[in-house]
Design a protein around this motif. Structure first.
Motif, PDB file in Angstrom:
ATOM      1  N   THR A   1       0.809  -1.220   0.000  1.00 10.67           N
ATOM      2  CA  THR A   1       0.000   0.000   0.000  1.00 10.67           C
ATOM      3  C   THR A   1       0.842   1.271   0.000  1.00 10.67           C
ATOM      4  O   THR A   1       0.381   2.300  -0.447  1.00 10.67           O
ATOM      5  N   ASN A   2       2.081   1.204   0.496  1.00 14.95           N
ATOM      6  CA  ASN A   2       2.961   2.366   0.539  1.00 14.95           C
ATOM      7  C   ASN A   2       4.349   1.981   0.029  1.00 14.95           C
ATOM      8  O   ASN A   2       5.311   2.008   0.776  1.00 14.95           O
ATOM      9  N   PRO A   3       4.464   1.628  -1.229  1.00 14.34           N
ATOM     10  CA  PRO A   3       5.767   1.176  -1.717  1.00 14.34           C
ATOM     11  C   PRO A   3       6.790   2.302  -1.740  1.00 14.34           C
ATOM     12  O   PRO A   3       6.445   3.476  -1.897  1.00 14.34           O
ATOM     13  N   VAL A   4       8.034   1.921  -1.603  1.00 16.25           N
ATOM     14  CA  VAL A   4       9.147   2.850  -1.697  1.00 16.25           C
ATOM     15  C   VAL A   4       9.343   3.189  -3.168  1.00 16.25           C
ATOM     16  O   VAL A   4       9.210   2.329  -4.036  1.00 16.25           O
ATOM     17  N   LEU A   5       9.646   4.445  -3.446  1.00 10.40           N
ATOM     18  CA  LEU A   5       9.993   4.837  -4.812  1.00 10.40           C
ATOM     19  C   LEU A   5      11.516   4.833  -4.920  1.00 10.40           C
ATOM     20  O   LEU A   5      12.202   5.514  -4.161  1.00 10.40           O
ATOM     21  N   LEU A   6      12.020   4.050  -5.834  1.00  9.15           N
ATOM     22  CA  LEU A   6      13.451   3.964  -6.066  1.00  9.15           C
ATOM     23  C   LEU A   6      13.900   5.152  -6.915  1.00  9.15           C
ATOM     24  O   LEU A   6      13.093   6.002  -7.280  1.00  9.15           O
ATOM     25  N   SER A   7      15.162   5.198  -7.259  1.00 11.39           N
ATOM     26  CA  SER A   7      15.669   6.315  -8.059  1.00 11.39           C
ATOM     27  C   SER A   7      14.850   6.460  -9.334  1.00 11.39           C
ATOM     28  O   SER A   7      14.469   5.477  -9.958  1.00 11.39           O
ATOM     29  N   GLY A   8      14.574   7.679  -9.689  1.00  7.05           N
ATOM     30  CA  GLY A   8      13.772   7.947 -10.875  1.00  7.05           C
ATOM     31  C   GLY A   8      12.288   7.773 -10.650  1.00  7.05           C
ATOM     32  O   GLY A   8      11.499   7.916 -11.567  1.00  7.05           O
TER      33      GLY A   8
ATOM     34  N   ASN B   1      10.772   4.906  -9.700  1.00  5.04           N
ATOM     35  CA  ASN B   1      10.300   3.560 -10.004  1.00  5.04           C
ATOM     36  C   ASN B   1       9.820   2.887  -8.716  1.00  5.04           C
ATOM     37  O   ASN B   1      10.571   2.802  -7.757  1.00  5.04           O
ATOM     38  N   PRO B   2       8.555   2.426  -8.671  1.00  5.13           N
ATOM     39  CA  PRO B   2       8.042   1.797  -7.456  1.00  5.13           C
ATOM     40  C   PRO B   2       8.739   0.481  -7.144  1.00  5.13           C
ATOM     41  O   PRO B   2       9.000  -0.326  -8.037  1.00  5.13           O
ATOM     42  N   GLN B   3       9.051   0.273  -5.870  1.00  3.91           N
ATOM     43  CA  GLN B   3       9.626  -0.984  -5.417  1.00  3.91           C
ATOM     44  C   GLN B   3       8.471  -1.899  -5.015  1.00  3.91           C
ATOM     45  O   GLN B   3       7.853  -1.725  -3.974  1.00  3.91           O
ATOM     46  N   ILE B   4       8.169  -2.853  -5.875  1.00  4.14           N
ATOM     47  CA  ILE B   4       7.073  -3.792  -5.646  1.00  4.14           C
ATOM     48  C   ILE B   4       7.670  -5.190  -5.583  1.00  4.14           C
ATOM     49  O   ILE B   4       8.488  -5.559  -6.425  1.00  4.14           O
ATOM     50  N   ALA B   5       7.241  -5.956  -4.595  1.00  2.00           N
ATOM     51  CA  ALA B   5       7.756  -7.312  -4.435  1.00  2.00           C
ATOM     52  C   ALA B   5       7.430  -8.158  -5.657  1.00  2.00           C
ATOM     53  O   ALA B   5       6.384  -7.995  -6.293  1.00  2.00           O
ATOM     54  N   LYS B   6       8.338  -9.069  -5.973  1.00  2.00           N
ATOM     55  CA  LYS B   6       8.134  -9.998  -7.082  1.00  2.00           C
ATOM     56  C   LYS B   6       6.816 -10.737  -6.874  1.00  2.00           C
ATOM     57  O   LYS B   6       6.505 -11.184  -5.772  1.00  2.00           O
ATOM     58  N   GLY B   7       6.026 -10.830  -7.942  1.00  2.00           N
ATOM     59  CA  GLY B   7       4.754 -11.538  -7.853  1.00  2.00           C
ATOM     60  C   GLY B   7       4.172 -11.770  -9.225  1.00  2.00           C
ATOM     61  O   GLY B   7       4.491 -11.060 -10.182  1.00  2.00           O
ATOM     62  N   TYR B   8       3.332 -12.782  -9.309  1.00  2.00           N
ATOM     63  CA  TYR B   8       2.699 -13.155 -10.575  1.00  2.00           C
ATOM     64  C   TYR B   8       1.221 -12.835 -10.534  1.00  2.00           C
ATOM     65  O   TYR B   8       0.582 -12.920  -9.489  1.00  2.00           O
ATOM     66  N   GLY B   9       0.669 -12.456 -11.687  1.00  2.31           N
ATOM     67  CA  GLY B   9      -0.744 -12.156 -11.790  1.00  2.31           C
ATOM     68  C   GLY B   9      -0.993 -10.664 -11.888  1.00  2.31           C
ATOM     69  O   GLY B   9      -0.067  -9.845 -11.931  1.00  2.31           O
ATOM     70  N   ASP B  10      -2.269 -10.320 -11.905  1.00  3.53           N
ATOM     71  CA  ASP B  10      -2.679  -8.932 -12.085  1.00  3.53           C
ATOM     72  C   ASP B  10      -2.422  -8.068 -10.845  1.00  3.53           C
ATOM     73  O   ASP B  10      -2.089  -6.892 -10.976  1.00  3.53           O
ATOM     74  N   ALA B  11      -2.561  -8.632  -9.645  1.00  9.87           N
ATOM     75  CA  ALA B  11      -2.465  -7.833  -8.416  1.00  9.87           C
ATOM     76  C   ALA B  11      -1.137  -7.091  -8.265  1.00  9.87           C
ATOM     77  O   ALA B  11      -1.140  -5.882  -7.992  1.00  9.87           O
ATOM     78  N   PRO B  12       0.019  -7.734  -8.429  1.00 10.09           N
ATOM     79  CA  PRO B  12       1.255  -6.970  -8.280  1.00 10.09           C
ATOM     80  C   PRO B  12       1.435  -5.906  -9.379  1.00 10.09           C
ATOM     81  O   PRO B  12       1.985  -4.842  -9.120  1.00 10.09           O
ATOM     82  N   VAL B  13       0.935  -6.176 -10.568  1.00 10.99           N
ATOM     83  CA  VAL B  13       1.019  -5.179 -11.649  1.00 10.99           C
ATOM     84  C   VAL B  13       0.147  -3.976 -11.297  1.00 10.99           C
ATOM     85  O   VAL B  13       0.561  -2.832 -11.469  1.00 10.99           O
ATOM     86  N   GLN B  14      -1.051  -4.231 -10.780  1.00 10.64           N
ATOM     87  CA  GLN B  14      -1.927  -3.122 -10.384  1.00 10.64           C
ATOM     88  C   GLN B  14      -1.325  -2.332  -9.223  1.00 10.64           C
ATOM     89  O   GLN B  14      -1.464  -1.102  -9.161  1.00 10.64           O
ATOM     90  N   ALA B  15      -0.635  -3.016  -8.296  1.00  9.09           N
ATOM     91  CA  ALA B  15       0.039  -2.320  -7.188  1.00  9.09           C
ATOM     92  C   ALA B  15       1.148  -1.418  -7.739  1.00  9.09           C
ATOM     93  O   ALA B  15       1.317  -0.282  -7.283  1.00  9.09           O
TER      94      ALA B  15
ATOM     95  N   LYS C   1       0.730 -11.718 -16.506  1.00  2.92           N
ATOM     96  CA  LYS C   1       1.392 -10.551 -15.936  1.00  2.92           C
ATOM     97  C   LYS C   1       2.218 -10.959 -14.734  1.00  2.92           C
ATOM     98  O   LYS C   1       1.903 -11.927 -14.042  1.00  2.92           O
ATOM     99  N   ALA C   2       3.246 -10.171 -14.485  1.00  2.84           N
ATOM    100  CA  ALA C   2       4.078 -10.357 -13.302  1.00  2.84           C
ATOM    101  C   ALA C   2       4.834  -9.067 -13.029  1.00  2.84           C
ATOM    102  O   ALA C   2       4.932  -8.194 -13.897  1.00  2.84           O
ATOM    103  N   VAL C   3       5.361  -8.967 -11.819  1.00  2.00           N
ATOM    104  CA  VAL C   3       6.328  -7.926 -11.497  1.00  2.00           C
ATOM    105  C   VAL C   3       7.597  -8.652 -11.074  1.00  2.00           C
ATOM    106  O   VAL C   3       7.572  -9.491 -10.175  1.00  2.00           O
ATOM    107  N   LYS C   4       8.676  -8.363 -11.783  1.00  2.00           N
ATOM    108  CA  LYS C   4      10.006  -8.875 -11.456  1.00  2.00           C
ATOM    109  C   LYS C   4      10.973  -7.717 -11.600  1.00  2.00           C
ATOM    110  O   LYS C   4      10.823  -6.894 -12.510  1.00  2.00           O
ATOM    111  N   TRP C   5      11.958  -7.664 -10.720  1.00  2.00           N
ATOM    112  CA  TRP C   5      12.965  -6.609 -10.763  1.00  2.00           C
ATOM    113  C   TRP C   5      12.314  -5.230 -10.785  1.00  2.00           C
ATOM    114  O   TRP C   5      12.762  -4.329 -11.491  1.00  2.00           O
ATOM    115  N   ASN C   6      11.239  -5.082 -10.034  1.00  2.00           N
ATOM    116  CA  ASN C   6      10.514  -3.810  -9.913  1.00  2.00           C
ATOM    117  C   ASN C   6      10.021  -3.279 -11.253  1.00  2.00           C
ATOM    118  O   ASN C   6       9.987  -2.070 -11.481  1.00  2.00           O
TER     119      ASN C   6
END
Length: 156
Positions: free
Chosen positions: A23-30, A32-46, A75-80
Protein backbone atom coordinates in the motif's frame (compact mmCIF):
# COMPACT_ATOMS: atom_id res chain seq x y z
CA UNK A 1 7.52 -15.85 28.10
CA UNK A 2 8.45 -12.26 28.80
CA UNK A 3 10.34 -10.74 25.90
CA UNK A 4 9.29 -13.49 23.46
CA UNK A 5 6.95 -13.07 20.53
CA UNK A 6 4.39 -15.74 19.81
CA UNK A 7 4.30 -17.32 16.36
CA UNK A 8 0.88 -15.78 15.74
CA UNK A 9 2.17 -12.30 16.64
CA UNK A 10 5.17 -12.77 14.38
CA UNK A 11 2.94 -13.86 11.48
CA UNK A 12 0.63 -10.88 12.00
CA UNK A 13 3.60 -8.50 12.11
CA UNK A 14 5.06 -10.02 8.94
CA UNK A 15 1.69 -9.83 7.15
CA UNK A 16 1.21 -6.21 8.26
CA UNK A 17 4.69 -5.27 7.00
CA UNK A 18 3.97 -6.95 3.64
CA UNK A 19 0.63 -5.13 3.32
CA UNK A 20 2.34 -1.81 4.14
CA UNK A 21 4.90 -2.45 1.41
CA UNK A 22 2.09 -2.98 -1.11
CA UNK A 23 0.00 0.00 0.00
CA UNK A 24 2.96 2.37 0.54
CA UNK A 25 5.77 1.18 -1.72
CA UNK A 26 9.15 2.85 -1.70
CA UNK A 27 9.99 4.84 -4.81
CA UNK A 28 13.45 3.96 -6.07
CA UNK A 29 15.67 6.31 -8.06
CA UNK A 30 13.77 7.95 -10.87
CA UNK A 31 10.45 7.26 -9.14
CA UNK A 32 10.30 3.56 -10.00
CA UNK A 33 8.04 1.80 -7.46
CA UNK A 34 9.63 -0.98 -5.42
CA UNK A 35 7.07 -3.79 -5.65
CA UNK A 36 7.76 -7.31 -4.44
CA UNK A 37 8.13 -10.00 -7.08
CA UNK A 38 4.75 -11.54 -7.85
CA UNK A 39 2.70 -13.15 -10.58
CA UNK A 40 -0.74 -12.16 -11.79
CA UNK A 41 -2.68 -8.93 -12.08
CA UNK A 42 -2.46 -7.83 -8.42
CA UNK A 43 1.25 -6.97 -8.28
CA UNK A 44 1.02 -5.18 -11.65
CA UNK A 45 -1.93 -3.12 -10.38
CA UNK A 46 0.04 -2.32 -7.19
CA UNK A 47 2.94 -1.12 -9.34
CA UNK A 48 0.64 1.02 -11.51
CA UNK A 49 -1.05 2.55 -8.46
CA UNK A 50 2.38 3.45 -7.05
CA UNK A 51 3.69 5.07 -10.23
CA UNK A 52 4.19 8.76 -9.39
CA UNK A 53 2.16 11.58 -10.91
CA UNK A 54 1.13 11.39 -14.57
CA UNK A 55 2.83 8.01 -14.96
CA UNK A 56 0.08 6.18 -13.06
CA UNK A 57 -2.59 7.28 -15.54
CA UNK A 58 -0.40 6.24 -18.46
CA UNK A 59 0.31 2.94 -16.70
CA UNK A 60 -3.43 2.23 -16.42
CA UNK A 61 -3.92 3.06 -20.09
CA UNK A 62 -1.01 0.83 -21.13
CA UNK A 63 -2.22 -2.07 -19.00
CA UNK A 64 -5.74 -1.76 -20.45
CA UNK A 65 -4.32 -1.59 -23.99
CA UNK A 66 -2.20 -4.73 -23.47
CA UNK A 67 -5.10 -6.62 -21.85
CA UNK A 68 -7.48 -5.58 -24.62
CA UNK A 69 -4.99 -6.47 -27.37
CA UNK A 70 -3.86 -9.79 -25.84
CA UNK A 71 -6.80 -11.07 -23.76
CA UNK A 72 -4.89 -14.15 -22.48
CA UNK A 73 -1.83 -12.10 -21.40
CA UNK A 74 0.04 -13.21 -18.29
CA UNK A 75 1.39 -10.55 -15.94
CA UNK A 76 4.08 -10.36 -13.30
CA UNK A 77 6.33 -7.93 -11.50
CA UNK A 78 10.01 -8.87 -11.46
CA UNK A 79 12.96 -6.61 -10.76
CA UNK A 80 10.51 -3.81 -9.91
CA UNK A 81 9.07 -3.82 -13.43
CA UNK A 82 5.77 -5.13 -14.76
CA UNK A 83 6.16 -7.84 -17.40
CA UNK A 84 3.62 -9.05 -19.93
CA UNK A 85 3.82 -12.42 -21.66
CA UNK A 86 2.17 -15.56 -22.92
CA UNK A 87 2.08 -18.59 -20.65
CA UNK A 88 4.73 -21.09 -21.66
CA UNK A 89 6.22 -18.73 -24.25
CA UNK A 90 7.96 -16.10 -22.12
CA UNK A 91 7.70 -12.32 -21.73
CA UNK A 92 7.26 -9.93 -24.65
CA UNK A 93 7.03 -6.53 -22.89
CA UNK A 94 8.47 -4.84 -19.82
CA UNK A 95 7.63 -1.45 -18.28
CA UNK A 96 9.90 0.69 -16.12
CA UNK A 97 9.61 4.20 -14.63
CA UNK A 98 12.38 6.74 -14.91
CA UNK A 99 12.43 10.31 -13.62
CA UNK A 100 11.11 11.90 -16.84
CA UNK A 101 9.62 9.03 -18.82
CA UNK A 102 8.23 5.51 -18.89
CA UNK A 103 10.29 2.97 -20.80
CA UNK A 104 8.59 0.15 -22.70
CA UNK A 105 10.98 -2.69 -23.52
CA UNK A 106 9.93 -4.90 -26.40
CA UNK A 107 12.15 -7.95 -25.88
CA UNK A 108 11.96 -8.96 -29.58
CA UNK A 109 11.51 -5.37 -30.78
CA UNK A 110 13.94 -5.75 -33.67
CA UNK A 111 11.32 -8.02 -35.29
CA UNK A 112 8.46 -5.50 -35.02
CA UNK A 113 7.23 -3.36 -37.90
CA UNK A 114 7.95 -0.52 -37.74
CA UNK A 115 10.85 -1.07 -35.34
CA UNK A 116 10.42 0.91 -32.08
CA UNK A 117 12.85 3.85 -32.09
CA UNK A 118 14.85 3.25 -28.90
CA UNK A 119 18.03 1.25 -29.35
CA UNK A 120 19.39 -1.20 -26.80
CA UNK A 121 22.74 -2.80 -26.10
CA UNK A 122 20.89 -6.11 -26.41
CA UNK A 123 20.60 -7.27 -30.02
CA UNK A 124 16.84 -7.98 -30.18
CA UNK A 125 15.50 -5.44 -27.63
CA UNK A 126 14.02 -2.12 -28.68
CA UNK A 127 12.61 0.60 -26.45
CA UNK A 128 9.81 3.09 -26.67
CA UNK A 129 9.85 6.05 -24.25
CA UNK A 130 6.74 7.88 -23.14
CA UNK A 131 7.12 11.42 -21.77
CA UNK A 132 4.49 13.48 -19.95
CA UNK A 133 3.62 15.74 -22.89
CA UNK A 134 3.51 12.93 -25.48
CA UNK A 135 0.34 12.16 -27.37
CA UNK A 136 0.17 8.36 -27.37
CA UNK A 137 -0.43 6.67 -30.67
CA UNK A 138 -2.47 3.85 -29.15
CA UNK A 139 -3.01 2.20 -32.54
CA UNK A 140 0.76 1.91 -33.04
CA UNK A 141 1.30 0.67 -29.47
CA UNK A 142 -1.46 -1.93 -29.92
CA UNK A 143 0.12 -3.06 -33.20
CA UNK A 144 3.51 -3.50 -31.50
CA UNK A 145 1.94 -5.34 -28.57
CA UNK A 146 0.02 -7.67 -30.90
CA UNK A 147 3.11 -8.40 -33.00
CA UNK A 148 5.32 -8.87 -29.91
CA UNK A 149 2.84 -11.28 -28.32
CA UNK A 150 3.09 -13.57 -31.35
CA UNK A 151 6.90 -13.83 -31.23
CA UNK A 152 8.89 -16.16 -28.96
CA UNK A 153 9.12 -14.47 -25.57
CA UNK A 154 12.04 -13.88 -23.27
CA UNK A 155 12.57 -16.40 -20.45
CA UNK A 156 13.28 -14.59 -17.18
Amino acid sequence: MAGRTSRTSARVAKKTAAEAAITNPVLLSGGNPQIAKGYGDAPVQAYIAAMPGWKSDVGRRLDALVTRTVPDVHKAVKWNSPLYGIEGQGWFLGVHCFANYIKLAFFRGKSLSPIPPGESKQKEVRYFHIHEADQLDEAQLAAWVEQASQLPGERM
